[in-house]
Design an enzyme around this catalytic site. Structure first.
Site, short mmCIF file in Angstrom:
data_model
loop_
_atom_site.label_atom_id
_atom_site.label_comp_id
_atom_site.label_asym_id
_atom_site.label_seq_id
_atom_site.Cartn_x
_atom_site.Cartn_y
_atom_site.Cartn_z
N ASP A 153 18.30 9.54 -14.07
CA ASP A 153 19.07 8.33 -14.32
C ASP A 153 20.47 8.46 -13.73
O ASP A 153 20.97 7.56 -13.06
CB ASP A 153 19.14 8.10 -15.83
N HIS A 164 18.29 0.83 -9.88
CA HIS A 164 17.86 0.36 -11.19
C HIS A 164 17.00 -0.90 -11.11
O HIS A 164 16.11 -1.11 -11.94
CB HIS A 164 19.07 0.14 -12.11
N HIS A 200 13.63 0.37 -10.38
CA HIS A 200 13.06 0.85 -11.65
C HIS A 200 12.47 -0.30 -12.44
O HIS A 200 11.34 -0.22 -12.95
CB HIS A 200 14.14 1.52 -12.51
N HIS A 242 12.51 6.50 -18.28
CA HIS A 242 13.41 5.63 -17.50
C HIS A 242 13.99 6.37 -16.29
O HIS A 242 13.90 5.91 -15.15
CB HIS A 242 14.53 5.13 -18.42
#
Length: 364
Positions: free
Chosen positions: A171, A254, A257, A271
């Site tokens: 992350d 992101h 993602h 995540h």
């Protein structure tokens, strides 16, 4: 042009800090609503109770249903009101933090965040990522303030599975590259302003720390010990990445993602594991140098983060599925539109396949 940097009111990190929770929360309230998983309660309940022993304080522990969804936020908010609690505490991991922050926001209460893992940069942010009950990304809930307290006990984090710390590195890995893209495009950060030099510096420090200490920290945590490298990575995953992404901005990694959340075969991933692959895809979109891409992929390989579609769970590549990922990544309002050039779903589809090929090449 406004430049804005935001951060939690107080960030505390160190070994044994959870045992001092009474001192750290003494000005927040007297009735604590603590959201945690059953395992989280089992791990730390006695420590929290011992710290508050003899105090006129109420502790209400409530189990988390597993998803930061509107239904779960509403359920917990109803309990907070019925119990008359005046402080919300999120104890555990990223989805619990986001849920606690959302509940505190709607109930107009202070919130304290206590990570038992360092798997995401969610603890410090004024943001909750909302999913459906089935785990598909729904929306970002931008909050008016950051948590009043983030309390990080590194003894506890060092005893969690190493995969969780590594997911946090995944992350945090996106922080610098997304910040760089936002600075180049003059895009707004999560608070509606532009990045300050200090926010960008924190994002760069985050990446440098991951490169210098990531593998050392993983090996230490695999042996259930807390070293200086672990302390550094916990700070990078939690504070540097948290302030860096929020005050410098999000971009393609992101958003990609979020696109991968539409694939059921990726739901087993954390995540940060999906974000790590999204970072490689972003670098392909930017046509970054091979040296930079290799540096990122080599770090991911050393830590066990996914660098290929197969490692993401996509064992059979189907064009229709990947195009669905690409389209979701480019949905209206997604942060991929903070890139310093126009990005289409065709671009993302091509970059996903190219990133997969690069991952396979460097793994070989």
């Amino acid at each position: 042009m406004s430049k804005i940097i935001i951060a939690p009111s107080k960030y505390v990190q160190g070994r044994g800090e959870l045992g001092k929770i009474k001192e750290h929360t003494k000005d927040l309230g007297k009735s604590f609503f603590i959201i945690a998983s059953p395992n989280g309660v089992k791990r730390v309940k006695s420590v929290i109770e011992e710290s508050f022993k003899g105090e006129n304080v109420t502790l209400v522990f409530e189990g988390f249903n597993g998803e930061c969804s509107k239904n779960e936020i509403d359920r917990l908010g109803n309990i907070v009101r019925s119990k008359g609690c005046d402080v919300v505490v999120g104890l555990g991991g990223g989805k619990i933090f986001d849920t606690a922050k959302a509940v505190a926001h709607y109930e107009k209460l202070p919130v304290a965040i206590i990570p038992t893992i360092a798997a995401t940069d969610a603890p410090c942010s004024a943001l909750s990522v909302i999913y459906t009950d089935e785990g598909v990304f729904s929306e970002y809930l931008v909050l008016p303030k950051n948590p009043e307290l983030v309390l990080v006990d590194t003894d506890i984090i060092a005893k969690a599975p190493a995969r969780l710390l590594v997911a946090g590195v995944g992350d945090a890995l996106a922080t610098y590259f997304e910040a760089r893209a936002c600075v180049r495009s003059n895009a707004k950060n999560m608070s509606g302003g532009n990045a300050t030099k200090s926010a960008f510096a924190l994002a760069k420090l985050c990446y440098d720390t991951l490169q210098s200490d990531g593998l050392k920290a993983k090996l230490a945590v695999e042996n259930n010990v807390c070293t200086e490298a672990v302390e550094n990575i916990v700070e990078a995953n939690t504070f540097l990445s948290g302030v860096g992404f929020e005050s410098a901005g999000l971009a393609a990694a992101h958003a990609i993602h979020n696109g991968f959340t539409v694939l059921e075969q990726c739901h087993h991933l954390y995540h940060g594991e999906k974000v790590a692959f999204g970072t490689i895809v972003q670098l392909v979109l930017e046509n970054s140098s091979l040296e930079e891409i290799k540096e990122v992929i080599d770090l991911c390989i050393s830590l066990g983060l996914p660098v290929t579609l197969e490692e993401m769970g996509v064992t059979e590549i189907k064009e229709e599925e990947l195009r669905n990922v690409a389209e979701a990544s480019c949905a209206a309002g997604e942060t991929i539109h903070n890139m310093p050039f126009e990005v289409t779903s065709d671009d993302v589809y091509a970059a996903i396949l190219a990133a997969d090929a690069l991952g396979k090449t460097y793994k070989a």
